[in-house]
Write an enzyme that holds these catalytic residues in place. Structure first.
Site, PDB file in Angstrom:
ATOM      1  CG  HIS A  83      -8.239   3.534   1.622  1.00 37.83           C
ATOM      2  ND1 HIS A  83      -7.838   2.972   2.809  1.00 37.83           N
ATOM      3  CD2 HIS A  83      -9.462   4.057   1.846  1.00 37.83           C
ATOM      4  CE1 HIS A  83      -8.767   3.160   3.723  1.00 37.83           C
ATOM      5  NE2 HIS A  83      -9.779   3.808   3.162  1.00 37.83           N
TER       6      HIS A  83
ATOM      7  CG  ASP B 161      -4.175   3.307   4.092  1.00 34.63           C
ATOM      8  OD1 ASP B 161      -4.977   3.400   3.140  1.00 34.63           O
ATOM      9  OD2 ASP B 161      -3.967   4.253   4.877  1.00 34.63           O
TER      10      ASP B 161
ATOM     11  CG  ASP C 123     -12.083   3.049   6.233  1.00 31.37           C
ATOM     12  OD1 ASP C 123     -11.879   3.125   5.008  1.00 31.37           O
ATOM     13  OD2 ASP C 123     -11.921   4.003   7.010  1.00 31.37           O
TER      14      ASP C 123
ATOM     15  CD  GLU D  24      -8.772   7.263   3.406  1.00 32.93           C
ATOM     16  OE1 GLU D  24      -9.641   8.141   3.539  1.00 32.93           O
ATOM     17  OE2 GLU D  24      -8.523   6.442   4.307  1.00 32.93           O
ATOM     18  CD  GLU D  25      -8.012   4.862   7.251  1.00 27.62           C
ATOM     19  OE1 GLU D  25      -8.329   5.915   7.866  1.00 27.62           O
ATOM     20  OE2 GLU D  25      -8.856   4.049   6.857  1.00 27.62           O
TER      21      GLU D  25
END
Length: 143
Positions: free
Chosen positions: A65, A67, A95, A128-129
């Site tokens: 991802h 973001d 991440d 995603e976050e």
């Protein structure tokens, strides 16, 4: 062969692009020409996810991802020994920009080697976050 210096450089470039959830467009615009240069066909779905594909049967899907969480604006990475760290005022953005960087390096290494390989599909998703929003809106018809 994986080029560690190139991998670290790509990661440091990516984490310096601000991309909190729903603000990933600059990252997407950074990734599209890189994927095209690697010979993949790149598309965007209606949600803004980036999908890159190679023609062939039984492709391998790689996904990450674009973001990050906050505080993720103005990240200043530096290499300290064998680690990449932030200046402490922000997150690093590992991440999942580490995942994005690893995918790019793996694809680059395969292309450079000229080795036969299984076709690849790549999905770089948004938000995603914030609850896997991008993947929930992913147009699987593009894969």
């Amino acid at each position: 062969m994986i080029d560690q210096d190139r991998l670290v450089k790509a990661f440091c470039e990516l984490v310096q692009i601000d991309s909190p959830s729903d603000e990933e467009e600059e990252v997407a615009q950074h990734l599209i020409p890189r994927l095209e240069k690697l010979g993949l066909q790149v598309a965007r779905d209606a949600h803004g996810n980036v999908i890159a594909t190679e023609i062939g049967d039984n492709p391998l899907l790689l996904s990450a991802h674009m973001d990050t969480v906050e505080p993720g604006r103005g990240i200043k990475p530096s290499v300290v020994g064998d680690r990449v760290v932030s200046d402490g005022t922000t997150i690093l953005g590992g991440d999942c920009k580490a995942g994005v960087s690893i995918i790019l390096e793996a694809l680059t290494s395969v292309v450079e080697s000229g080795a036969q390989h299984r076709p690849v599909e790549v999905a770089f998703t948004r938000a995603e976050e914030g609850g896997l929003v991008g993947v929930h809106h992913l147009d699987f018809g593009l894969l």
